[in-house]
Design a protein around this motif. Structure first.
Motif, PDB file in Angstrom:
ATOM      1  N   GLY A 232       3.915  53.561 -10.202  1.00 46.44           N
ATOM      2  CA  GLY A 232       2.631  52.961 -10.557  1.00 46.44           C
ATOM      3  C   GLY A 232       2.025  52.137  -9.437  1.00 46.44           C
ATOM      4  O   GLY A 232       2.268  52.385  -8.255  1.00 46.44           O
ATOM      5  N   LEU A 233       1.262  51.120  -9.814  1.00 42.36           N
ATOM      6  CA  LEU A 233       0.515  50.302  -8.847  1.00 42.36           C
ATOM      7  C   LEU A 233       1.454  49.365  -8.087  1.00 42.36           C
ATOM      8  O   LEU A 233       2.234  48.627  -8.690  1.00 42.36           O
ATOM      9  CB  LEU A 233      -0.555  49.484  -9.571  1.00 42.36           C
ATOM     10  CG  LEU A 233      -1.476  48.631  -8.688  1.00 42.36           C
ATOM     11  CD1 LEU A 233      -2.396  49.535  -7.870  1.00 42.36           C
ATOM     12  CD2 LEU A 233      -2.308  47.678  -9.555  1.00 42.36           C
ATOM     13  N   VAL A 234       1.362  49.399  -6.756  1.00 43.87           N
ATOM     14  CA  VAL A 234       2.168  48.525  -5.897  1.00 43.87           C
ATOM     15  C   VAL A 234       1.215  47.745  -5.004  1.00 43.87           C
ATOM     16  O   VAL A 234       0.477  48.327  -4.208  1.00 43.87           O
ATOM     17  CB  VAL A 234       3.155  49.329  -5.025  1.00 43.87           C
ATOM     18  CG1 VAL A 234       4.082  48.379  -4.269  1.00 43.87           C
ATOM     19  CG2 VAL A 234       3.957  50.303  -5.864  1.00 43.87           C
ATOM     20  N   ARG A 235       1.234  46.414  -5.129  1.00 47.16           N
ATOM     21  CA  ARG A 235       0.353  45.552  -4.332  1.00 47.16           C
ATOM     22  C   ARG A 235       1.145  44.986  -3.164  1.00 47.16           C
ATOM     23  O   ARG A 235       2.163  44.306  -3.354  1.00 47.16           O
ATOM     24  CB  ARG A 235      -0.193  44.409  -5.193  1.00 47.16           C
ATOM     25  CG  ARG A 235      -1.107  44.857  -6.317  1.00 47.16           C
ATOM     26  CD  ARG A 235      -2.558  44.862  -5.876  1.00 47.16           C
ATOM     27  NE  ARG A 235      -3.052  43.501  -5.660  1.00 47.16           N
ATOM     28  CZ  ARG A 235      -4.181  43.229  -5.019  1.00 47.16           C
ATOM     29  NH1 ARG A 235      -4.916  44.193  -4.527  1.00 47.16           N
ATOM     30  NH2 ARG A 235      -4.588  41.973  -4.885  1.00 47.16           N
ATOM     31  N   LEU A 236       0.656  45.260  -1.938  1.00 52.33           N
ATOM     32  CA  LEU A 236       1.393  44.875  -0.744  1.00 52.33           C
ATOM     33  C   LEU A 236       0.483  44.168   0.241  1.00 52.33           C
ATOM     34  O   LEU A 236      -0.697  44.480   0.356  1.00 52.33           O
ATOM     35  CB  LEU A 236       1.999  46.114  -0.074  1.00 52.33           C
ATOM     36  CG  LEU A 236       2.994  46.925  -0.907  1.00 52.33           C
ATOM     37  CD1 LEU A 236       3.355  48.215  -0.203  1.00 52.33           C
ATOM     38  CD2 LEU A 236       4.252  46.103  -1.195  1.00 52.33           C
ATOM     39  N   ARG A 237       1.078  43.213   0.961  1.00 55.79           N
ATOM     40  CA  ARG A 237       0.375  42.515   2.025  1.00 55.79           C
ATOM     41  C   ARG A 237       0.744  43.173   3.352  1.00 55.79           C
ATOM     42  O   ARG A 237       1.912  43.204   3.730  1.00 55.79           O
ATOM     43  CB  ARG A 237       0.755  41.037   2.040  1.00 55.79           C
ATOM     44  CG  ARG A 237      -0.081  40.180   2.990  1.00 55.79           C
ATOM     45  CD  ARG A 237       0.371  38.732   2.944  1.00 55.79           C
ATOM     46  NE  ARG A 237       0.428  38.229   1.582  1.00 55.79           N
ATOM     47  CZ  ARG A 237      -0.623  37.835   0.874  1.00 55.79           C
ATOM     48  NH1 ARG A 237      -1.825  37.909   1.432  1.00 55.79           N
ATOM     49  NH2 ARG A 237      -0.495  37.388  -0.351  1.00 55.79           N
ATOM     50  N   CYS A 238      -0.233  43.717   4.048  1.00 57.30           N
ATOM     51  CA  CYS A 238       0.001  44.433   5.295  1.00 57.30           C
ATOM     52  C   CYS A 238      -0.213  43.498   6.477  1.00 57.30           C
ATOM     53  O   CYS A 238      -1.301  42.937   6.652  1.00 57.30           O
ATOM     54  CB  CYS A 238      -0.937  45.638   5.395  1.00 57.30           C
ATOM     55  SG  CYS A 238      -0.796  46.541   6.953  1.00 57.30           S
ATOM     56  N   GLU A 239       0.816  43.319   7.282  1.00 58.42           N
ATOM     57  CA  GLU A 239       0.718  42.536   8.503  1.00 58.42           C
ATOM     58  C   GLU A 239       0.739  43.492   9.694  1.00 58.42           C
ATOM     59  O   GLU A 239       1.608  44.363   9.780  1.00 58.42           O
ATOM     60  CB  GLU A 239       1.878  41.545   8.615  1.00 58.42           C
ATOM     61  CG  GLU A 239       1.835  40.420   7.596  1.00 58.42           C
ATOM     62  CD  GLU A 239       0.625  39.508   7.772  1.00 58.42           C
ATOM     63  OE1 GLU A 239       0.149  39.378   8.928  1.00 58.42           O
ATOM     64  OE2 GLU A 239       0.169  38.936   6.770  1.00 58.42           O
ATOM     65  N   VAL A 240      -0.215  43.353  10.588  1.00 53.23           N
ATOM     66  CA  VAL A 240      -0.358  44.246  11.737  1.00 53.23           C
ATOM     67  C   VAL A 240       0.063  43.498  12.995  1.00 53.23           C
ATOM     68  O   VAL A 240      -0.525  42.469  13.344  1.00 53.23           O
ATOM     69  CB  VAL A 240      -1.805  44.748  11.878  1.00 53.23           C
ATOM     70  CG1 VAL A 240      -1.922  45.716  13.058  1.00 53.23           C
ATOM     71  CG2 VAL A 240      -2.277  45.405  10.589  1.00 53.23           C
ATOM     72  N   LEU A 241       1.071  44.017  13.663  1.00 50.79           N
ATOM     73  CA  LEU A 241       1.544  43.428  14.903  1.00 50.79           C
ATOM     74  C   LEU A 241       1.091  44.311  16.053  1.00 50.79           C
ATOM     75  O   LEU A 241       1.507  45.474  16.155  1.00 50.79           O
ATOM     76  CB  LEU A 241       3.070  43.310  14.898  1.00 50.79           C
ATOM     77  CG  LEU A 241       3.683  42.571  13.698  1.00 50.79           C
ATOM     78  CD1 LEU A 241       5.202  42.553  13.824  1.00 50.79           C
ATOM     79  CD2 LEU A 241       3.137  41.156  13.608  1.00 50.79           C
ATOM     80  N   LEU A 242       0.229  43.780  16.919  1.00 46.49           N
ATOM     81  CA  LEU A 242      -0.297  44.536  18.049  1.00 46.49           C
ATOM     82  C   LEU A 242       0.606  44.361  19.268  1.00 46.49           C
ATOM     83  O   LEU A 242       1.105  43.261  19.519  1.00 46.49           O
ATOM     84  CB  LEU A 242      -1.715  44.086  18.406  1.00 46.49           C
ATOM     85  CG  LEU A 242      -2.787  44.284  17.340  1.00 46.49           C
ATOM     86  CD1 LEU A 242      -4.091  43.629  17.789  1.00 46.49           C
ATOM     87  CD2 LEU A 242      -3.015  45.756  17.069  1.00 46.49           C
ATOM     88  N   THR A 243       0.813  45.435  20.034  1.00 47.62           N
ATOM     89  CA  THR A 243       1.528  45.319  21.296  1.00 47.62           C
ATOM     90  C   THR A 243       0.612  44.644  22.317  1.00 47.62           C
ATOM     91  O   THR A 243      -0.607  44.611  22.140  1.00 47.62           O
ATOM     92  CB  THR A 243       1.957  46.704  21.808  1.00 47.62           C
ATOM     93  OG1 THR A 243       0.791  47.531  21.910  1.00 47.62           O
ATOM     94  CG2 THR A 243       2.939  47.349  20.848  1.00 47.62           C
ATOM     95  N   PRO A 244       1.165  44.086  23.394  1.00 49.52           N
ATOM     96  CA  PRO A 244       0.319  43.376  24.371  1.00 49.52           C
ATOM     97  C   PRO A 244      -0.844  44.209  24.900  1.00 49.52           C
ATOM     98  O   PRO A 244      -1.926  43.676  25.152  1.00 49.52           O
ATOM     99  CB  PRO A 244       1.308  43.018  25.487  1.00 49.52           C
ATOM    100  CG  PRO A 244       2.623  42.926  24.800  1.00 49.52           C
ATOM    101  CD  PRO A 244       2.595  43.977  23.728  1.00 49.52           C
TER     102      PRO A 244
END
Length: 280
Positions: A232-244
């Motif tokens: 079913g529904l899954v609520r997630l917090r997406c954190e984006v890590l950028l390379t230099p």
């Protein structure tokens, strides 16, 4: 194309890697050192037959996308990646925005086993994903080229939106375009991003309308909902890590507080493994 040299380099890289180095279980006793051919093919998203032919110095020449995928699967550093391209008779991609993942970044991502993780190029190509991300999105293999491009599939393939709640789709469309706009601006004139934008403008009226708004925003975090067919529904917090150099980004998805997402991710770890076992 240096067929014998390519075959030798592929074999030697395969033999120095252990399953644990690439996030695979050791499995039954191995008669030869290193990874099996089918394991390298699986990691690269190519057929075992195609990879085996390359190691045997026969068969068709690999495309740039396949060579790049093999370099990632074999955990090549940039010098080794460039060497692999030269052996295949191809020009090595630029050191920036080449879609190559440093082995250390994959090692870091491989240790995040209890949350979904994927690594994207700056033009939306899925370069790597862990098992839990595969279970969440229902795709085990990483597909090279446009077939594995998040932006391309979102605007050209209606099935790519099925995991997102309908009410979230307009916001996600705008976010995709604004993020791609920032890459297009930063790498103005680079062929890969220019061709992707031009083709999207040609194929998608929705993309054209959003592109004309000229919104620019580098995506660094988001809250996303996934409608999984089994949990079913899954609520997630997406954190984006950028390379230099900002040419690849690591996306890690954490459960949103106050929801049952953590329990559903635990269930997906079991369900996903079972599904993969029944389809292999």
């Amino acid at each position: 194309m240096d067929r014998p040299g390519l075959a030798d380099f592929l074999r030697r890289r395969r033999e120095v890697l252990r399953p644990a180095d690439v996030g695979l279980p050791a499995g039954v006793r191995r008669r030869t050192p290193g990874l099996r051919r089918e394991e390298v093919a699986q990691l690269a998203g190519v057929s075992t037959d195609h990879y085996s032919r390359l190691e045997q110095a026969r068969g068709s020449a690999p495309s740039p996308a396949v060579v790049a995928a093999l370099a990632r699967a074999l955990r090549c550093d940039l010098d080794q990646r460039d060497h692999l391209f030269h052996l295949a008779g191809l020009s090595a991609p630029p050191r920036l925005a080449g879609g190559h993942i440093r082995p250390g970044l994959i090692a870091l991502a491989s240790r995040l086993v209890d949350v979904p993780v994927c690594i994207l190029s700056d033009i939306g190509e899925v370069l790597w994903r862990n098992a839990l991300h595969a279970a969440l999105v229902g795709e085990r293999d990483v597909r090279p080229g446009r077939e594995g491009n998040v932006y391309w599939r979102w605007f050209t393939d209606p099935t790519a939106r099925e995991l997102a709640p309908e009410e979230d789709r307009p916001r996600l469309s705008a976010s995709h375009v604004a993020d791609l706009r920032s890459t297009h601006s930063r790498r103005a004139g680079d062929r890969d991003v220019t061709e992707l934008v031009d083709d999207l403008l040609d194929r998608s009226a929705e993309f054209r309308a959003l592109w004309e708004r000229h919104d620019v925003a580098v995506r660094r975090s988001d809250v996303k909902s996934f409608v999984h067919p089994e949990v079913g529904l899954v609520r997630l917090r997406c954190e984006v890590l950028l390379t230099p150099d900002e040419d690849v980004e690591l996306l890690a998805y954490f459960p949103v507080e106050g929801t049952d997402a953590a329990e559903k991710l635990e269930l997906l770890q079991v369900i996903g493994t079972q599904n993969f076992q029944t389809t292999t």
